[in-house]
Design an enzyme around this catalytic site. Sequence first.
Site, mmCIF file in Angstrom:
data_model
loop_
_atom_site.group_PDB
_atom_site.id
_atom_site.type_symbol
_atom_site.label_atom_id
_atom_site.label_comp_id
_atom_site.label_asym_id
_atom_site.label_seq_id
_atom_site.Cartn_x
_atom_site.Cartn_y
_atom_site.Cartn_z
ATOM 1 N N SER A 104 41.212 29.486 47.810
ATOM 2 C CA SER A 104 40.137 30.458 47.732
ATOM 3 C C SER A 104 40.603 31.826 47.222
ATOM 4 O O SER A 104 41.145 31.936 46.141
ATOM 5 C CB SER A 104 39.484 30.547 49.115
ATOM 6 O OG SER A 104 38.369 31.380 49.101
ATOM 7 N N ASP B 48 37.758 30.575 44.237
ATOM 8 C CA ASP B 48 37.186 29.224 44.121
ATOM 9 C C ASP B 48 35.658 29.285 44.005
ATOM 10 O O ASP B 48 34.979 28.263 44.145
ATOM 11 C CB ASP B 48 37.634 28.307 45.268
ATOM 12 C CG ASP B 48 37.146 28.746 46.636
ATOM 13 O OD1 ASP B 48 36.797 29.944 46.801
ATOM 14 O OD2 ASP B 48 37.105 27.906 47.549
ATOM 15 N N ASP C 249 33.172 30.442 45.789
ATOM 16 C CA ASP C 249 32.184 30.203 46.850
ATOM 17 C C ASP C 249 31.739 31.511 47.508
ATOM 18 O O ASP C 249 30.958 31.494 48.452
ATOM 19 C CB ASP C 249 32.671 29.175 47.889
ATOM 20 C CG ASP C 249 33.912 29.610 48.632
ATOM 21 O OD1 ASP C 249 34.475 30.687 48.305
ATOM 22 O OD2 ASP C 249 34.342 28.860 49.528
ATOM 23 N N ARG D 196 39.553 40.004 66.310
ATOM 24 C CA ARG D 196 39.654 38.549 66.487
ATOM 25 C C ARG D 196 40.863 38.050 65.678
ATOM 26 O O ARG D 196 41.238 38.662 64.666
ATOM 27 C CB ARG D 196 38.376 37.841 66.033
ATOM 28 C CG ARG D 196 37.953 38.180 64.628
ATOM 29 C CD ARG D 196 36.766 37.355 64.169
ATOM 30 N NE ARG D 196 37.151 36.021 63.728
ATOM 31 C CZ ARG D 196 37.665 35.744 62.529
ATOM 32 N NH1 ARG D 196 37.866 36.696 61.650
ATOM 33 N NH2 ARG D 196 37.986 34.509 62.219
HETATM 34 C C1 LIG Z 1 36.537 38.761 57.941
HETATM 35 C C2 LIG Z 1 36.475 37.703 56.913
HETATM 36 O O1 LIG Z 1 36.072 37.961 55.782
HETATM 37 N N1 LIG Z 1 36.881 36.477 57.306
HETATM 38 C C3 LIG Z 1 36.855 35.330 56.386
HETATM 39 C C4 LIG Z 1 38.159 34.559 56.436
HETATM 40 O O2 LIG Z 1 38.306 34.042 57.735
HETATM 41 P P1 LIG Z 1 39.315 34.620 58.830
HETATM 42 O O3 LIG Z 1 39.244 33.598 59.949
HETATM 43 O O4 LIG Z 1 38.779 35.942 59.195
HETATM 44 O O5 LIG Z 1 40.650 34.733 58.171
HETATM 45 O O6 LIG Z 1 38.089 33.465 55.514
HETATM 46 C C5 LIG Z 1 37.062 32.513 55.836
HETATM 47 C C6 LIG Z 1 37.147 31.392 54.837
HETATM 48 O O7 LIG Z 1 36.915 31.822 53.536
HETATM 49 C C7 LIG Z 1 35.696 33.192 55.837
HETATM 50 O O8 LIG Z 1 34.728 32.264 56.226
HETATM 51 C C8 LIG Z 1 35.721 34.395 56.780
HETATM 52 O O9 LIG Z 1 34.535 35.097 56.726
HETATM 53 MG MG LIG Z 2 36.414 31.110 48.527
#
Ligand SMILES: CC(=O)N[C@H]1[C@@H](OP(=O)(O)O)O[C@H](CO)[C@@H](O)[C@@H]1O
Ligand SMILES: [Mg+2]
Length: 533
Positions: free
Chosen positions: A64, A273, A275, A491
């Site tokens: 991604s 990617d 999305d 988080r």
């Molecule tokens: C704050 C943030 O943008 N977090 C992103 C990121 O996840 P994290 O668990 O925060 O690393 O990548 C994910 C996958 O692409 C997306 O779903 C999510 O929203």
């Molecule tokens: Mg992506």
Amino acid sequence: MDLGTLKESCSQYSNPGNVKLTYGTAGFRAEASLLPSTVYRCGLLMAMRALKTGAVTGLVVTASHNPVEDNGVKLVDPTGYMLEQTWEAWANKLAAADDVDGTCTVVQELFQVEDIPYGSGTVMLAHDTRPSADGLVKAAAAGVAAMGSLPIACGLLTTPQLHWMVRQCNAGLKHKEKAYFEALATGFARLVSGHTAPSEGLIVDCANGVGAGKLQVLADRLAPGMAAELRNTSTEAGLNDACGADFLQKERRLPAGFQHVPAGARCASLDGDADRLVYFRRQGSGDEVHLFDGDRIAVLAALLVMDLLKSLPPAEQRPPTVGIVQTAYANGASTEYIHENLKCEVRVTPTGVKHLHTAAEEFDVGVYFEANGHGTVLFSAALVQRLHELGADSGPAKALLALVDMVNQAVGDALSGVLLVEAALRRKNWGLPEWAALYTDLPSRQLKVKVADRSVVTTSDAETRVVTPSCLQHLIDSAVNAAPSGRAFVRPSGTEDVVRVYAEAATQAAADDLARLVARHVHSAAAGVGPPP
Ligand SMILES: CC(=O)N[C@H]1[C@@H](OP(=O)(O)O)O[C@H](CO)[C@@H](O)[C@@H]1O
Ligand SMILES: [Mg+2]
């Protein structure tokens, strides 16, 4: 499945020592050289998922928005959605298994516990533009083949394209890439028919990723009805490097190649990617941008849908329900606008589209977007049926049906998203100023804190409250109370080895201060690595 074949094949994909990869927010991700055994095992898993469900599954090799040295794998269920969450535990168990015997034991256990029939399934495979893709797709295919199943190599695709193809295939519908472009392009043409195209074209930052070539195909099909100039279109270099939707959303700066773009021009950005999608315009004389994030795209999509639903003949039974699903990262001003002005229901779920998607399915029209631009719109089967019944005599029903075809309902899709935004603006005769005027974002700041072990931070209430370390929430509360209109939460990331900090406040300086103070609390309470923020 033949155990001898499985053992032989498995022995060629041994786990690198000392590395424990876990499924995370959206699949496995790591530096590419660490991944072959994990991707191989995902091949095994998705073959078993295909056997269990009696349907085609999918696997995309991509990391991604992450740097080009990384890679990863996203797993597609027969519905076209992400892997059923109860199976994530199996993915983790397989990934963690000690080499040949350990892997075979987990495979046998999975067959038994999930009561999987023996036979041969099909798994569709795709990949993005990363140089490590070839070897990892081979590993995935070897895993599928080792189960006596059939890997179908679909080649270079955006992640949402493969999700769409799996969904269509299992519904017995046309599912080749050509059909994807056809659905999006004809849906868009029907939706904007009779509405004048804006005088200025769209300028798109393609993150030097797979979306560049695919969006060009779509733009060529739609020309001259939709003018789009694509930038950052290399497939050789610069993937997500100072460009792309994640860069824009986190850094709030102009991406590479946009320094001379006219102020106010309508710009969009995809991630590696394709999305995720955000819109932006240049603001001021430096590299500052005004961001139109996922929250604002959700509001625009909901406005488009609600305008059309309002124009339908009254429903005989209950009127269709419309809901918007967000995460705690949604800007507070967007949530307030939805409550006060759109007056539709808002749900908040933990981060990760797998959570948002499930919540959105509860509405006739469920609009879900993460603030970072990952999201889509879902339509219930009952509503679609009613639209078909009304179709021939009702302009709004026809427009809604065009939307149903154009929107990728399997997963968030930047290409389909561009068409959604362009169509919504065109139908309203709006440019970016009118869209921006709906509400003003509260100043916010996101930071990352590196810690020794991010799993020591656990949360509750859709990730808005910290449970452990036990002292941390109290410290965050005190910091929030001292900031004007403050809100903050932390988080553990599911895709990077960090704890994320989000803060919002009445002014940018107050949001920055609040984020920094909370980051310091995380650093001290959760064994931060390196100097305090
Ligand atoms: C704050 C943030 O943008 N977090 C992103 C990121 O996840 P994290 O668990 O925060 O690393 O990548 C994910 C996958 O692409 C997306 O779903 C999510 O929203
Ligand atoms: Mg992506």
